[in-house]
Motif scaffolding. Sequence first.
Motif, short mmCIF file in Angstrom:
data_model
loop_
_atom_site.label_atom_id
_atom_site.label_comp_id
_atom_site.label_asym_id
_atom_site.label_seq_id
_atom_site.Cartn_x
_atom_site.Cartn_y
_atom_site.Cartn_z
N PHE A 1 0.73 -1.11 -0.15
CA PHE A 1 -0.03 0.27 0.01
C PHE A 1 0.82 1.26 0.03
CE2 PHE A 1 -2.77 -3.43 1.68
CZ PHE A 1 -4.03 -2.91 0.90
N ASN B 1 1.43 0.19 6.29
CA ASN B 1 0.58 -0.12 7.23
C ASN B 1 0.91 -1.53 8.12
OD1 ASN B 1 0.12 -1.81 4.91
ND2 ASN B 1 -2.03 -1.38 4.91
N PHE C 1 1.17 -4.52 10.63
CA PHE C 1 0.34 -4.97 11.81
C PHE C 1 0.88 -4.69 13.27
CE2 PHE C 1 -0.75 -8.41 8.81
CZ PHE C 1 -1.82 -7.81 8.31
N PRO C 2 0.18 -4.25 14.18
CA PRO C 2 0.81 -3.94 15.52
C PRO C 2 1.19 -5.10 16.12
CG PRO C 2 -1.69 -3.35 15.51
CD PRO C 2 -1.40 -3.83 14.09
N LYS C 3 1.82 -6.02 15.57
CA LYS C 3 2.34 -7.25 16.10
C LYS C 3 3.97 -7.26 15.74
CE LYS C 3 -1.69 -9.78 14.74
NZ LYS C 3 -2.36 -10.52 15.88
N TYR D 1 2.21 -13.80 8.76
CA TYR D 1 0.83 -13.69 8.70
C TYR D 1 0.45 -14.48 7.40
CZ TYR D 1 -4.01 -12.70 9.27
OH TYR D 1 -5.42 -12.76 9.29
N ARG E 1 6.34 -8.49 3.67
CA ARG E 1 4.96 -9.32 3.95
C ARG E 1 4.38 -9.60 2.55
NH1 ARG E 1 1.10 -5.68 7.46
NH2 ARG E 1 0.86 -4.56 5.33
N SER F 1 -6.44 1.12 7.51
CA SER F 1 -5.39 0.55 6.93
C SER F 1 -4.98 -0.82 7.47
CB SER F 1 -4.24 1.34 7.03
OG SER F 1 -3.50 1.50 8.43
N ILE F 2 -5.13 -1.08 8.84
CA ILE F 2 -5.04 -2.51 9.23
C ILE F 2 -5.81 -3.59 8.44
CG2 ILE F 2 -5.13 -3.89 11.42
CD1 ILE F 2 -2.92 -1.94 11.51
N ALA G 1 -4.64 -4.01 4.95
CA ALA G 1 -3.25 -4.76 5.19
C ALA G 1 -3.69 -6.37 5.10
CB ALA G 1 -2.54 -4.48 6.40
N ALA G 2 -4.67 -6.63 6.07
CA ALA G 2 -5.02 -8.13 6.16
C ALA G 2 -5.83 -8.52 4.84
CB ALA G 2 -6.01 -8.20 7.40
N SER H 1 -9.54 -11.07 9.17
CA SER H 1 -8.94 -9.69 9.28
C SER H 1 -9.50 -9.00 10.53
CB SER H 1 -9.17 -8.77 8.28
OG SER H 1 -10.24 -7.79 8.34
N HIS I 1 -8.41 -11.76 13.74
CA HIS I 1 -6.71 -11.75 14.16
C HIS I 1 -6.19 -10.45 14.51
CE1 HIS I 1 -6.50 -15.51 11.43
NE2 HIS I 1 -6.90 -15.69 12.49
N HIS I 2 -6.92 -9.27 13.81
CA HIS I 2 -6.30 -7.93 13.63
C HIS I 2 -7.04 -6.97 14.55
CE1 HIS I 2 -2.96 -9.45 11.38
NE2 HIS I 2 -3.60 -9.88 10.51
N PRO J 1 -8.37 -7.87 18.41
CA PRO J 1 -7.32 -7.68 19.40
C PRO J 1 -7.25 -6.10 19.73
CG PRO J 1 -6.65 -9.15 18.00
CD PRO J 1 -7.90 -8.74 17.34
N LEU J 2 -7.01 -5.25 18.57
CA LEU J 2 -6.89 -3.87 18.89
C LEU J 2 -8.05 -3.28 19.47
CD1 LEU J 2 -5.38 -2.94 15.45
CD2 LEU J 2 -4.04 -3.16 17.61
N ARG K 1 0.64 -6.90 24.04
CA ARG K 1 0.70 -7.98 22.77
C ARG K 1 1.19 -7.28 21.63
NH1 ARG K 1 -4.03 -11.37 22.15
NH2 ARG K 1 -3.09 -11.31 19.92
N TRP K 2 0.98 -5.90 21.73
CA TRP K 2 1.25 -5.05 20.31
C TRP K 2 2.11 -3.74 20.59
CZ3 TRP K 2 -2.05 -0.77 20.04
CH2 TRP K 2 -3.26 -0.94 20.83
#
Lengths: 261, 447
Positions: free
Chosen positions: A100, A104, A106-108, A116, A170, B326-327, B330-331, B341, B344-345, B348-349, B446-447
């Motif tokens: 993108f 972006n 992931f907050p991981k 992933y 990724r 955007s998260i 991304a997924a 999506s 998993h993302h 949790p947020l 966790r993040w």
Amino acid sequence: MNDTGLTDTAPAKITARGVQVYYGGTHAIKDVSVDIPDNTVTAFIGPSGCGKSTFLRCINRMNDTIAVARVEGDIRIDGEDIYDRRVDPVQLRAKVGMVFQKPNPFPKSIYDNVAYGPRIHGLAKDRADLDGIVESALRRAALWEEVKDRLAQPGTGLSGGQQQRLCIARAVATAPEVLLMDEPCSALDPIATAQVEELIDELKQNYSVVIVTHSMQQAARVSQRTAFFHLGHLVEYGETGRIFTSPEDPRTESYISGRIG
Amino acid sequence: MTDATRGNGRAGQGSLLVSDARTARRNAAERRFRIYGLLAVSIGIVALVVLLVSILANGASAFRQTTIRIDVPLDAARLDPSGTRDPAAMAGVTTFRYAPLLREGLAATIAAAGIEAEVDDRALDEMISDESVAQLRRHVLANPDLVGQTVPVEVLASGRIDGFFKGRVTYASAELDSNVTPEQLRLAEELRNAELLRTGFNWRFLTAPDGSDTRPEAAGLGVAILGSIYMMLIVLALALPIGVAASIYLEEFAPQNRWTDVIEVNISNLAAVPSIVFGILGLAIFINFMGLPQSAPIVGGLVLTLMTLPTIIIATRAALKAVPPSIRDAALGLGASKMQSVLHHVLPLAMPGILTGTIIGLAQALGETAPLLLIGMVAFVREYPDAPPDGFFDPATALPVQIYNWTQRADPAFVERAGGAIIVLLLFLLAMNLTAIFLRRRFERRW
Ligand SMILES: Nc1ncnc2c1ncn2[C@@H]1O[C@H](COP(=O)(O)OP(=O)(O)OP(=O)(O)O)[C@@H](O)[C@H]1O
Ligand SMILES: [Mg+2]
């Protein structure tokens, strides 16, 4: 105008015919037809807001996620209509990867970011296999040396340019057939840019790569074909060398020489 | 200076060492705002401190209780006329027969301690809680072998004697009180000096069921705490999954059209509906129509679930909305399905926000009184409900209703009990909020 995008040389991986995109009342892509061959790098250039990202997002149906967006026309990958009712966009996007415009991650953790895609698609046999995929993806994105000691740290803690390369890693990790890259080098220094360009060059052995860029030099360096967009129109499309040396359309010429911004 | 800063179209002219008029004004405005803010925070803190101090002053004494140690001669002739030690036969002996035993035991204990008592039998009787007589009887029926022996028992002092050691009753007030005399108080004091009477931590307040109007010293929160815990379990088990599922559907899957707008407005409205309306609804649907038992935690839990749902849904939707799109892109761009999506993302947020909303909803539900009154949870319940799930259908009360109930009673000793119950309720809320903070920290790490 709409036949400027058609080629009769290499076999086309992606073919688009008469594509129109509307955001509510805004007509963002106007009757674009283009053939994107396999095993080549195709550059999309054009002034800001001309619809490069929009057209890119048609190819993996990311526009489906925008409620107001409406796509018309016909886009085929390997001859299959990707807007057919039977096509599952989820399956399509596994095949058509995307980097993108805005990084972006992931907050991981860095590791989990890259792992992933392989995980959800079941690409790794075991943990060691997954480790290998992650490492090679990070190496190809020229990030491995910087992060190999902190794979467990959050990907959001990286610098902007590192995040951009993380997103590239990724996308590469899922081994897509087509890779769409929206300004993948906008936040990178010349060295990292050179490394990513090397990656792009390498990727074209197996993939069809489409890259949006604002850098004429980059388009000239990495791409074999270039498409110039202007105000939603595909103005000119052809061999990169020809576009940059002898553009047919006056708009292309003035953009390349810096008169349209 | 002013000439240099006014209207010449350029910012930042003049020496940097002297602040110009505009900067000085801006700084003054900022200082003023800070003072307002400090003032507002101080008012809040003062209000909180006053509240806590008054509650503690009123209620802290509920956690202490006065007891008397008596050696009770369990006279076999009176307690077991048949001589068989058969509990079934002994059950025919009422508390009426036990009361004199306690009194005689007390008199003997007093005499043994060398205390001169100027009180008659009735006065001695009055110093011991009626509850203790019933307790002694239960104890003897459970252990028939004790009959014939002299056993030491720790009995509750009556409410007035207890009040004397907590400062609620004085010699002066006893003169005017038909329930206690100064002589009794004097005797109580001597008993304490002889270490036969003591004031200790009141476990019974937390474990015993409610006491009747005349026995404030025996009233406890056991049934109310159980009832409240049962209802919270029901609310958590129903409202959290339903609320989160509804929010995820509305936020991530539902098409944005007129129907979702209508639903959204209605959920917001539901959150503002007065709680008593939910009580009426619960009475009509769960009790009258579905035939669920009155006063049962299951009905209370269902009503509170309905009340809590909108809070959880609104909080969860806000938390989901706050996750950057955007998260999701991304997924999805990696070929994840919508569900992946989200699970998993996005979820949790959103988790910290969801947990906060849930705890706020639960805290509201824990303190809710009005709807519970309507479904009969205000009843006088002496029996503990069974363990869940059967216990969900047994009669119970709840903490806030118990507080309301006690404040309605005549004996001033119940004011103290109500204060104590409020402290317990606040401790519950504190525990829930700490849990929320703890969970939030864990999810955030966790993040
Ligand atoms: N989500 C959206 N909703 C409405 N309009 C949009 C949306 N995204 C893009 N547009 C409009 O579509 C047009 C094309 O946008 P697009 O993002 O494709 O431009 P771009 O060529 O990628 O520009 P840039 O080089 O600045 O990234 C613009 O006029 C933009 O305002
Ligand atoms: Mg763009």
